[in-house]
Structure formats: C-alpha cells, structure tokens
Scaffold this active site. Structure first.
Site, PDB file in Angstrom:
ATOM      1  N   GLY A 134       0.802  -1.220   0.000  1.00  0.00           N
ATOM      2  CA  GLY A 134       0.000   0.000   0.000  1.00  0.00           C
ATOM      3  C   GLY A 134       0.830   1.261   0.000  1.00  0.00           C
ATOM      4  O   GLY A 134       1.678   1.450   0.859  1.00  0.00           O
ATOM      5  N   SER A 135       0.619   2.167  -0.950  1.00  0.00           N
ATOM      6  CA  SER A 135       1.524   3.295  -1.065  1.00  0.00           C
ATOM      7  C   SER A 135       1.060   4.290  -2.125  1.00  0.00           C
ATOM      8  O   SER A 135      -0.019   4.182  -2.692  1.00  0.00           O
ATOM      9  CB  SER A 135       2.918   2.776  -1.420  1.00  0.00           C
ATOM     10  OG  SER A 135       2.820   1.822  -2.459  1.00  0.00           O
ATOM     11  N   ARG A 136       1.967   5.257  -2.411  1.00  0.00           N
ATOM     12  CA  ARG A 136       1.651   6.304  -3.375  1.00  0.00           C
ATOM     13  C   ARG A 136       2.951   6.807  -3.989  1.00  0.00           C
ATOM     14  O   ARG A 136       4.010   6.767  -3.364  1.00  0.00           O
ATOM     15  CB  ARG A 136       0.956   7.438  -2.622  1.00  0.00           C
ATOM     16  CG  ARG A 136       0.601   8.649  -3.425  1.00  0.00           C
ATOM     17  CD  ARG A 136      -0.155   9.636  -2.544  1.00  0.00           C
ATOM     18  NE  ARG A 136       0.454  10.945  -2.547  1.00  0.00           N
ATOM     19  CZ  ARG A 136       0.137  11.906  -1.689  1.00  0.00           C
ATOM     20  NH1 ARG A 136      -0.749  11.689  -0.753  1.00  0.00           N
ATOM     21  NH2 ARG A 136       0.720  13.083  -1.768  1.00  0.00           N
TER      22      ARG A 136
END
Length: 218
Positions: free
Chosen positions: A187-189
């Site tokens: 999960g990230s950006r």
C-alpha cells in the site's frame, strides 16, 4: 507464467512454508471437518494475496524522450500546482498516483535520464492519500534529468500498511524509461513533480498502468 519481483522472494518463501504448516496443523488438531476446511481456505487465501501483491508482470515500454510514463499502477488522486519544498523550492505540477494493495507495486523510471538526487526520509505511516503523507511519511525523493523535460522529481511514499520502501536510484546513474526503479511493500503512493506547463494526458480518477501509459508529454 506469473513473474514475481525479487523483493518478494523471501516473504513468499516464508508465507509458503507457514501456509503448508498451517494446513497440516489444521488437519491434525481440528476435529470439526467444516472448520478444518474453513481454516485451510483462509490460509490459502492469505497466500494468494501475498503472491498477487509481489507479482511483476512484464511491461514493454515505448521509449520516447518526449513522454513521461506512469511510474506505477494505480489511480490518479492529485493534479495540482504546488510548492515543492525539498529540492526545487518552487512551483511544480504534482501528479499523484495511489496504489491499493491489489495493484502491482513495482516502481519504474518515468523517463530516461541521469539520477541527480536520491534521498531516503524516515517518517510516519499515515494513510497514503492523506495530504501530509508527501512530507511526513516514510519516503524517498528521486530527481531525474534529461534534455527534454529538464529535472523531474518522483517521490515514493509509504502508506499505513507499507513498512519498507526499496529504491534503486543512485546519483550519477544513467537510467532507462520503464526499467525497474524500486518497490513499495503493502500500500503506497508515488508523487510526480513536473515542470509547470507540462501537458498532461491524464485526469483525476484515471487508472494508469505503470511502465506503459503516458501521463505527460512535450
């Protein structure tokens, strides 16, 4: 054939071994048949999630010095002019791509060029879409330079579940558009900071494909 990223080999091996042990223990110690099956299905489901998270599909990047490609798979959640305080200390066009746990999490170089800056920042683990995630979460900041776009910054940002960012960019290294630049676990950006006036090929809410889809061009 499904390919897996090298950053996942250790976790996949551990998950596979634990899954086998769990399935065998359920068979041995649980006497209720339906509960045995339920536990085993849960264990297999968990293993499948791990496998799909670390998948690394082969992407053929259309090399083009006049384009910026999506560095990751995900959804465009921010497009705005902002003040970039770490490197440029001035106005830039920010394009942010959010990756859910089901997206491919390989980071790819958005353009060919030379790595001018590469720095790791420890930090918090706010949810990746939080406005302060770009400046307060664990993150890496990388700047690439070429003759078409000048300097372009991208930032890998950890999310609430991401506990390790892998960054392969080294200052002075020449890199090729679409090749492997790193990985963010769970999960990230990724934020792109482009020169003001850059023509965008995406809009808010668009889903993009890393290493293939053009997000900006000259």
């Amino acid at each position: 054939m499904i390919r897996f990223h090298k950053e996942g080999y250790k976790i996949i091996t551990i998950a596979f071994v634990l899954s086998i042990i769990g399935i065998l223990l359920a068979e041995k110690f649980i006497e209720i048949d339906w509960l045995v099956k339920a536990v085993q299905v849960f264990i297999l489901g968990f293993l499948i999630i791990i496998l799909q998270f670390f998948r690394n599909p082969k992407r053929v990047t259309p090399l083009n010095k006049n384009t910026i490609i999506a560095p990751v798979d995900g959804k465009v959640v921010v497009i705005e002019e902002v003040e970039e305080p770490e490197y440029f200390k001035g106005k830039r066009l920010q394009v942010s791509i959010f990756m859910s746990p089901i997206n491919v999490h390989v980071t790819r170089y958005a353009m060919s060029g030379v790595v001018k800056y590469s720095k790791y920042h420890p930090g918090k683990y706010l949810v990746a879409w939080h406005p302060k995630a770009s400046t307060e979460n664990e993150r890496t900041t990388i700047v690439l330079e070429n003759t078409t776009f000048g300097e372009v910054l991208y930032r890998q940002i950890a999310g609430a579940l991401a506990k390790r960012i892998v960054n392969y960019a080294k200052v002075g290294e020449k890199v090729i558009q679409g090749t492997d630049a790193g990985f963010i676990k769970f999960g990230s950006r990724v934020d792109l900071f482009l020169p003001i006036g850059t023509k965008l090929n995406v809009k808010l809410g668009d889903k993009v494909k890393g290493g293939v889809q053009v997000v900006a061009e000259k």
